[in-house]
Design a protein around this motif. Structure first.
Motif, mmCIF file in Angstrom:
data_model
loop_
_atom_site.group_PDB
_atom_site.id
_atom_site.type_symbol
_atom_site.label_atom_id
_atom_site.label_comp_id
_atom_site.label_asym_id
_atom_site.label_seq_id
_atom_site.Cartn_x
_atom_site.Cartn_y
_atom_site.Cartn_z
ATOM 1 N N VAL A 209 -5.470 2.341 20.030
ATOM 2 C CA VAL A 209 -5.554 2.259 18.574
ATOM 3 C C VAL A 209 -6.042 3.575 17.980
ATOM 4 N N SER A 210 -7.070 4.177 18.594
ATOM 5 C CA SER A 210 -7.598 5.444 18.075
ATOM 6 C C SER A 210 -6.536 6.537 18.145
ATOM 7 N N ARG A 211 -5.765 6.528 19.232
ATOM 8 C CA ARG A 211 -4.677 7.500 19.368
ATOM 9 C C ARG A 211 -3.602 7.246 18.317
ATOM 10 N N MET A 212 -3.257 5.977 18.085
ATOM 11 C CA MET A 212 -2.238 5.626 17.097
ATOM 12 C C MET A 212 -2.664 6.060 15.693
ATOM 13 N N ILE A 213 -3.941 5.890 15.379
ATOM 14 C CA ILE A 213 -4.442 6.275 14.049
ATOM 15 C C ILE A 213 -4.295 7.785 13.856
ATOM 16 N N LYS A 214 -4.696 8.545 14.865
ATOM 17 C CA LYS A 214 -4.624 9.998 14.776
ATOM 18 C C LYS A 214 -3.189 10.478 14.611
ATOM 19 N N LEU A 215 -2.301 9.954 15.440
ATOM 20 C CA LEU A 215 -0.909 10.394 15.414
ATOM 21 C C LEU A 215 -0.194 9.907 14.149
ATOM 22 N N SER A 216 -0.449 8.680 13.739
ATOM 23 C CA SER A 216 0.217 8.150 12.542
ATOM 24 C C SER A 216 -0.196 8.920 11.296
ATOM 25 N N ARG A 217 -1.466 9.350 11.248
ATOM 26 C CA ARG A 217 -1.917 10.139 10.101
ATOM 27 C C ARG A 217 -1.113 11.433 9.999
ATOM 28 N N GLU A 218 -0.853 12.059 11.142
ATOM 29 C CA GLU A 218 -0.069 13.284 11.161
ATOM 30 C C GLU A 218 1.381 13.024 10.750
ATOM 31 N N ILE A 219 1.984 12.005 11.322
ATOM 32 C CA ILE A 219 3.398 11.711 11.057
ATOM 33 C C ILE A 219 3.612 11.332 9.595
ATOM 34 N N VAL A 220 2.752 10.469 9.060
ATOM 35 C CA VAL A 220 2.906 10.040 7.663
ATOM 36 C C VAL A 220 2.732 11.229 6.725
ATOM 37 N N ALA A 221 1.764 12.093 7.002
ATOM 38 C CA ALA A 221 1.544 13.263 6.149
ATOM 39 C C ALA A 221 2.778 14.159 6.119
ATOM 40 N N ILE A 222 3.407 14.358 7.268
ATOM 41 C CA ILE A 222 4.596 15.208 7.350
ATOM 42 C C ILE A 222 5.771 14.568 6.618
ATOM 43 N N ILE A 223 5.958 13.277 6.809
ATOM 44 C CA ILE A 223 7.079 12.584 6.156
ATOM 45 C C ILE A 223 6.920 12.594 4.648
ATOM 46 N N ILE A 224 5.703 12.348 4.167
ATOM 47 C CA ILE A 224 5.471 12.359 2.719
ATOM 48 C C ILE A 224 5.688 13.769 2.166
ATOM 49 N N ASP A 225 5.214 14.765 2.890
ATOM 50 C CA ASP A 225 5.376 16.148 2.436
ATOM 51 C C ASP A 225 6.841 16.559 2.423
ATOM 52 N N GLU A 226 7.587 16.097 3.421
ATOM 53 C CA GLU A 226 8.985 16.500 3.553
ATOM 54 C C GLU A 226 9.923 15.698 2.662
ATOM 55 N N PHE A 227 9.687 14.377 2.569
ATOM 56 C CA PHE A 227 10.638 13.501 1.880
ATOM 57 C C PHE A 227 10.063 12.784 0.656
ATOM 58 N N GLY A 228 8.741 12.717 0.541
ATOM 59 C CA GLY A 228 8.134 12.057 -0.605
ATOM 60 C C GLY A 228 7.632 10.660 -0.281
ATOM 61 N N ARG A 229 6.766 10.160 -1.163
ATOM 62 C CA ARG A 229 6.139 8.855 -0.945
ATOM 63 C C ARG A 229 7.144 7.707 -1.031
ATOM 64 N N GLU A 230 8.069 7.797 -1.969
ATOM 65 C CA GLU A 230 9.036 6.711 -2.122
ATOM 66 C C GLU A 230 9.913 6.563 -0.890
ATOM 67 N N THR B 57 -5.771 2.072 8.224
ATOM 68 C CA THR B 57 -6.909 2.935 8.529
ATOM 69 C C THR B 57 -6.553 4.407 8.375
ATOM 70 N N ALA B 58 -5.353 4.772 8.796
ATOM 71 C CA ALA B 58 -4.957 6.180 8.820
ATOM 72 C C ALA B 58 -4.654 6.748 7.441
ATOM 73 N N ILE B 59 -4.086 5.933 6.568
ATOM 74 C CA ILE B 59 -3.643 6.427 5.262
ATOM 75 C C ILE B 59 -4.766 6.298 4.242
ATOM 76 N N GLU B 60 -5.367 7.406 3.900
ATOM 77 C CA GLU B 60 -6.413 7.416 2.874
ATOM 78 C C GLU B 60 -5.754 7.560 1.515
ATOM 79 N N PRO B 61 -5.966 6.609 0.599
ATOM 80 C CA PRO B 61 -5.302 6.665 -0.714
ATOM 81 C C PRO B 61 -5.516 7.981 -1.448
#
Length: 374
Positions: free
Chosen positions: A24-45, A83-87
């Motif tokens: 779970v701790s590994r998933m949180i760390k990695l998902s935070r990175e992946i979501v940040a990149i996807i939002i930066d590249e493609f947007g929140r929607e 847990t990973a996505i801080e609003p």
């Protein structure tokens, strides 16, 4: 970015136990990175669109190291993302969760709405969306999968998506429901982006099907009548039709493979809720379904009266769609959508490669993604 709408059937066996803390701790760390990149590249929607696409959702769970074919990916992945996505950092929040945690969803929506400076009207709209999406999948669709998990994703501009799951305790299978706000024209007419599961029922009540339109209208008309009239109608049909649904399914299948009890004419309806409906005089089926206390038994009873007495049957076709990983290799139920498949995998591969994590973590995640494709 254009996305291709697909509905699918995924094998989601229920696995016992819980995800270990190291995973779970590994998933949180990695998902935070992946979501940040996807939002930066493609947007929140676009992130919301991807979350509402079941195969991408499953692939994301696989990249993070969870079982690609297990229903447990739903609860674990949404919990990890919450847990990973801080609003404050992402402009996206995840509300709700599994079991009792889901009951806090309305309060969490208020908290998130205030952080995003959403209007009171918009917050109420989001609470309504959360409640109605759960009500539809728990009540308007009856295939034997009461909900036990509800995750509500919110963007800072008020757009939303839902990932929720029900479980059939009799055969221990799961069913997941995906919603996306921009795809909804009506909460009660085929509102899902996808419904996936590992069992297709011979008969399932689907009041959201387009074919159920006549039954929805009759149900609303019945709800406007005095409860005593509905009670008399039930008494008039129960002796002759109480077990009629069993006759529609081969006896061996009904007895051995399919628990049909939830499709019987209910022995009793929520008469207080019907009294409330009579006082409110709902204008449409959405208003009827939204009345507190109108649950599965009441919806089923009105639907059966509509069919047996007024000749307006609901859809008894199970709305779960069949397919996994973008289609079947043999072209059944439809050919593999290779373009959509390649695009989703490309996004995840690039996100992993760009993530600020160690090479071993990247290789492990990419191997998991390839395992998902095999």
């Amino acid at each position: 970015m254009n996305t291709v709408r697909r509905s699918g059937y995924a094998v989601l066996p229920l696995h016992g136990g819980k995800a270990p803390s190291w995973l779970v701790s590994r998933m949180i760390k990695l998902s935070r990175e992946i979501v940040a990149i996807i939002i930066d590249e493609f947007g929140r929607e676009e992130f919301l669109r991807r979350i509402s696409e079941p195969h991408w959702f499953q692939a994301l769970g696989c990249v993070l190291g969870y079982d690609w074919h297990s229903s447990g990916v739903t609860t674990v992945l949404t919990g990890v993302l919450k847990t990973a996505i801080e609003p404050e950092d992402f402009g996206i929040a995840v509300c709700g969760g599994k079991g009792k945690t889901s009951l806090r969803t309305p309060d969490e929506i208020v908290e998130v709405g205030e952080k995003f400076n959403l209007s009171t009207a918009k917050i109420h709209e989001l609470q309504y969306a959360s409640r109605m999406s759960a009500k539809v999948d728990n009540t308007a669709i009856q295939a034997g999968y009461p909900l036990y998990h509800h995750a509500f994703f919110i963007c800072e501009d008020g757009k939303w998506a839902v990932v929720q799951q029900g479980m059939n305790v009799a055969d221990r299978t799961a069913r997941r429901y995906h919603w996306l706000c921009e795809k909804i024209e009506s909460y009660v007419v085929e509102p899902h982006t996808a419904i996936v599961g590992d069992a297709r029922r011979e008969k399932a009540l689907d009041m959201t099907a387009k074919e159920s339109e006549g039954c929805r209208k009759v149900s609303v008309d019945l709800a406007k009548e005095k409860p005593k009239k509905i009670m008399n109608l039930i008494k008039s049909v129960r002796p002759a039709y109480q077990k009629s649904l069993l006759e529609w399914i081969p006896k061996a299948k009904a007895e051995k493979e399919y628990a049909i009890n939830f499709l019987y004419m209910p022995l009793n309806l929520n008469w207080e809720a019907l009294k409330k409906a009579y006082e409110i005089q709902p204008r449409n089926y959405e208003e009827l379904l939204g009345i507190r206390g109108v649950g599965p038994a009441t919806i089923r009873g009105l639907a059966l009266i509509s069919e047996l007495i007024y000749g307006e049957p609901p859809s008894w076709k199970d709305p779960v769609k069949y397919s996994f990983a973008y289609g079947g290799k043999d072209g059944v139920p439809y050919p593999v959508n290779r373009k959509a498949m390649d695009e989703s995998i490309r996004i995840l591969e690039e996100a992993v490669k760009a993530a600020k994590i160690g090479d071993k973590e990247k290789m492990r995640s990419l191997r998991s993604l390839r395992r998902f494709l095999s």
